[in-house]
Scaffold this motif. Structure first.
Motif, PDB file in Angstrom:
ATOM      1  N   UNK A 319       0.950  -1.138  -0.011  1.00 32.36           N
ATOM      2  CA  UNK A 319       0.087   0.084  -0.012  1.00 32.36           C
ATOM      3  C   UNK A 319       0.820   1.382   0.122  1.00 32.36           C
ATOM      4  N   UNK A 320       0.501   2.427  -0.777  1.00 35.61           N
ATOM      5  CA  UNK A 320       1.280   3.621  -0.702  1.00 35.61           C
ATOM      6  C   UNK A 320       0.674   4.277   0.282  1.00 35.61           C
ATOM      7  N   UNK A 321       1.691   4.547   1.127  1.00 35.66           N
ATOM      8  CA  UNK A 321       1.224   5.495   2.301  1.00 35.66           C
ATOM      9  C   UNK A 321       0.521   4.739   3.389  1.00 35.66           C
ATOM     10  N   UNK A 322       0.916   3.416   3.376  1.00 39.57           N
ATOM     11  CA  UNK A 322       0.163   2.442   4.443  1.00 39.57           C
ATOM     12  C   UNK A 322       1.138   1.189   4.786  1.00 39.57           C
ATOM     13  N   UNK A 323       0.807   0.784   5.813  1.00 42.54           N
ATOM     14  CA  UNK A 323       1.844  -0.239   6.277  1.00 42.54           C
ATOM     15  C   UNK A 323       1.786  -1.595   5.889  1.00 42.54           C
ATOM     16  N   UNK A 324       0.642  -1.713   5.153  1.00 39.88           N
ATOM     17  CA  UNK A 324       0.242  -3.035   4.500  1.00 39.88           C
ATOM     18  C   UNK A 324       0.999  -3.644   3.571  1.00 39.88           C
ATOM     19  N   UNK A 325       1.660  -4.988   3.600  1.00 40.50           N
ATOM     20  CA  UNK A 325       2.350  -5.543   2.452  1.00 40.50           C
ATOM     21  C   UNK A 325       2.073  -7.076   2.576  1.00 40.50           C
ATOM     22  N   UNK A 326       1.787  -7.752   1.466  1.00 42.83           N
ATOM     23  CA  UNK A 326       1.401  -9.119   1.538  1.00 42.83           C
ATOM     24  C   UNK A 326       1.398  -9.508  -0.010  1.00 42.83           C
ATOM     25  N   UNK A 327       1.313 -10.922  -0.259  1.00 47.14           N
ATOM     26  CA  UNK A 327       1.245 -11.647  -1.617  1.00 47.14           C
ATOM     27  C   UNK A 327      -0.209 -11.770  -2.057  1.00 47.14           C
ATOM     28  N   UNK A 328      -0.144 -12.251  -3.381  1.00 40.23           N
ATOM     29  CA  UNK A 328      -1.374 -12.289  -4.010  1.00 40.23           C
ATOM     30  C   UNK A 328      -2.410 -13.056  -3.289  1.00 40.23           C
ATOM     31  N   UNK A 329      -1.918 -14.288  -2.795  1.00 37.65           N
ATOM     32  CA  UNK A 329      -2.872 -15.073  -2.095  1.00 37.65           C
ATOM     33  C   UNK A 329      -3.737 -14.446  -0.955  1.00 37.65           C
ATOM     34  N   UNK A 330      -3.128 -13.463  -0.137  1.00 35.26           N
ATOM     35  CA  UNK A 330      -3.765 -12.887   0.948  1.00 35.26           C
ATOM     36  C   UNK A 330      -4.790 -12.000   0.274  1.00 35.26           C
ATOM     37  N   UNK A 331      -4.656 -11.189  -0.845  1.00 34.24           N
ATOM     38  CA  UNK A 331      -5.551 -10.004  -1.555  1.00 34.24           C
ATOM     39  C   UNK A 331      -6.632 -11.171  -1.964  1.00 34.24           C
ATOM     40  N   UNK A 332      -6.252 -12.115  -2.632  1.00 29.07           N
ATOM     41  CA  UNK A 332      -7.108 -13.025  -3.505  1.00 29.07           C
ATOM     42  C   UNK A 332      -8.246 -13.511  -2.486  1.00 29.07           C
ATOM     43  N   UNK A 333      -7.735 -13.793  -1.238  1.00 22.10           N
ATOM     44  CA  UNK A 333      -8.745 -14.232  -0.097  1.00 22.10           C
ATOM     45  C   UNK A 333      -9.718 -13.224   0.331  1.00 22.10           C
ATOM     46  N   UNK A 334      -8.995 -11.988   0.442  1.00 20.54           N
ATOM     47  CA  UNK A 334      -9.858 -10.815   1.051  1.00 20.54           C
ATOM     48  C   UNK A 334     -10.813 -10.383  -0.159  1.00 20.54           C
ATOM     49  N   UNK A 335     -10.508 -10.661  -1.435  1.00 22.42           N
ATOM     50  CA  UNK A 335     -11.560 -10.146  -2.610  1.00 22.42           C
ATOM     51  C   UNK A 335     -12.645 -11.223  -2.448  1.00 22.42           C
ATOM     52  N   UNK A 336     -12.218 -12.412  -2.217  1.00 16.85           N
ATOM     53  CA  UNK A 336     -13.350 -13.565  -2.124  1.00 16.85           C
ATOM     54  C   UNK A 336     -14.330 -13.190  -1.071  1.00 16.85           C
TER      55      UNK A 336
END
Length: 576
Positions: A319-336
């Protein structure tokens, strides 16, 4: 030959557009439409074959779910109290042969600049024209771009008041706002803004109608997005305009495959974005949408609801300006689980829009045309084709006071636009008494300069020393030149004082027609004109010919024609 206002005999006529094309890429298209071939498909005529071709493409390739789309649009309309014409049109999008004629804008105070409503009205008109030709449903849809988090743009507007002043109306400052503007809570500052705007227009003939709509829609709304939408429906819902709220959960779910592709193939997506930027540079322009290295055309909403741009770097997302960082798997799970946590940027928004809607054409402003020229590769990444673009028209309303002044001065709109940064010089040429005084001053100054030159030559005939002759060269000694310049400044100052009413009226006319040095419809809220003409005036605008890209709307009130046509009026006539 210049055309003055009285020579534009009809209520709506074409005006010069090229001077108003402040976006250079759009100006290029105006000069040579073929120069953008391959990047954009634009149309000005409902019978243009490119539109029929686009209709066939949408029919074959549209990937969306029409039934779910229609249900979502109906739910949005019912929640906002949409009139029957709007709801009926929303239901028609379930028809497998239906098409959408789309435009959109982010929510803003009092619907923002007038062009927002003009765009929506243009979409209604185009949809009607195409449906009559094609004998299939063509539905006008307004995309509520509430994802945007530009609080500065959404929280203020300008109004042309009853006493002919430019007034800024704003909500209270909210520092650090990064959530979607549709979520802006409406509190005491919104009530104050509505009241201030209504009072500024109250003395006008239809000021009470404007107040009723502004305050009535505000009472029914809790957030900026709802208030904006209800105003649009009050104006254009009876004409069949349908509102699409892409932030509804069911539409976020329908848009999730576009987000998923971005998360699974970020490197390819970034390459498509880069190619689009390079293509615009190859045309000789700077890309309107410029991103930082690795920045995806996608935002992620953090726990507080703030939009954070996502970047892809080193095989991970950040994230720009944020502290979050992660891989595609984490984001795909959140998207679902929570698709509403993902929000498209200005670059990805058109692609998502055309995945959800069977878009045959989009009414686009000059800035939108510029950045859409950059997105051909992004559309190709998603296996989609961009819609045909219908350039939005500029509308300049010329009231009777402004018409009378332009006629007396013999100035047309194009001349006024070009002289907006040098208005005093234009007025000095247009007002006979000022022109006469300026001519006399130039004659007297020239006489002094000629006399100095004659003195220099006389000294030469007497064999004057070289130093004496040199001192009078180039117009005379420095002290004489300084004296003339001081007189010049004093003359201009006295001129402005003596004719201050004329200069002040010229500034008022320029402020009415080109406020802040911009096209009128990019500054004033449409309520400025509806308070004068009434909401039914929009139907008159809608019936104007489609072809002109710049409509000059003359004040249709009966007294306007006589005032605008008078010649030889005194400098105080036609004012209030």
């Amino acid at each position: 030959m210049r055309r003055t206002v009285t020579e534009i005999s009809k209520e709506f006529r074409a005006g010069p557009l090229t001077p108003l094309a402040v976006n250079p890429l759009f100006a290029r298209w105006l000069e040579d439409p073929s120069s953008l071939a391959g990047r954009l498909a634009l149309a000005l005529d409902p019978d243009d074959p490119v539109l029929a071709e686009a209709a066939g493409t949408v029919q074959r390739l549209f990937p969306g779910d029409r039934r779910l789309l229609a249900e979502s649009l109906l739910a949005t309309g019912r929640a906002l109290g949409a009139p029957e014409a709007s709801l009926a049109n929303a239901g028609r999008l379930a028809d497998p042969r239906s098409l959408a004629l789309v435009t959109g804008q982010q929510p803003a105070l009092a619907t923002g600049p007038a062009y927002t409503v003009y765009k929506a009205l243009q979409a209604v008109r185009w949809a009607r024209e195409l449906e009559e030709r094609w004998h299939r449903p063509v539905v006008p849809v307004f995309w509520l771009a509430g994802d945007d988090h530009d609080y500065g743009e959404a929280s203020g507007t300008y109004v042309w008041t009853a006493d002919r002043r430019v007034m800024r109306v704003r909500l209270a400052p909210r520092r650090g706002w990064r959530s979607p503007v549709a979520w802006l809570p409406l509190g005491a500052d919104a009530a104050l803004a509505a009241r201030t705007l209504a009072e500024a227009l109250a003395p006008l003939e239809h000021g009470h109608e404007v107040r009723a709509i502004l305050e009535g829609t505000l009472r029914a709304s809790r957030r900026m997005g709802d208030w904006f939408a209800r105003q649009l429906l009050a104006l254009l819902g009876p004409r069949g305009l349908v509102l699409c709220d892409p932030m509804r959960p069911e539409l976020r779910r329908l848009a999730a495959p576009a987000v998923e592709a971005a998360l699974r193939r970020p490197a390819e997506l970034l390459d498509a974005c880069r190619q689009g930027e390079e293509a615009v540079r190859a045309l000789g322009f700077e890309p309107p949408l410029r991103s930082r290295p690795g920045q995806l055309p996608l935002f992620h909403l953090d726990a507080a609801g703030a939009r954070r741009a996502l970047r892809f770097e080193g095989g991970r997302f950040h994230e720009w300006g944020g502290g979050w960082s992660g891989d595609a798997g984490a984001l795909l799970a959140e998207l679902e689980a929570e698709p509403e946590r993902f929000s498209p940027s200005a670059a990805l928004r058109p692609v998502v829009q055309d995945r959800l809607l069977p878009t045959v054409a989009y009414v686009a402003g000059p800035g939108e045309i510029a950045y859409l020229s950059q997105l051909a590769e992004l559309y190709a990444f998603y296996g989609q084709r961009p819609p045909v673009l219908l350039p939005r028209r500029h509308v300049t309303v010329v009231e009777r006071e402004e018409a009378a002044w332009l006629e007396r001065a013999g100035i047309d709109l194009e001349a006024l636009w070009r002289a907006r940064d040098g208005l005093d010089e234009l007025v000095a040429e247009a007002v006979p008494a000022i022109r006469q005084a300026a001519t006399e001053w130039r004659r007297r100054r020239a006489a002094v300069e000629r006399e100095l030159e004659a003195s220099r030559r006389f000294l030469e005939t007497l064999g004057a020393p070289e130093a004496t002759v040199a001192a009078t060269a180039d117009g005379g000694p420095a002290w004489v030149e300084g004296w003339l310049e001081r007189l010049e400044r004093r003359f201009r100052s006295r001129l402005r004082q003596r004719f201050r009413a004329d200069f002040a009226e010229a500034r008022r006319v320029a402020a009415a027609l080109f406020p802040l040095g911009l096209p009128q419809d990019r500054v004033f809220t449409l309520w400025s004109w509806l308070a004068r003409q009434g909401p039914d005036w929009l139907e008159e605008v809608a019936r104007a010919p489609l072809e002109p890209l710049h409509l000059v709307a003359l004040d249709p009130r009966p007294e306007a024609a006589g005032c605008a046509g008078e010649r030889g009026a005194g400098p105080e006539e036609g004012r209030r």
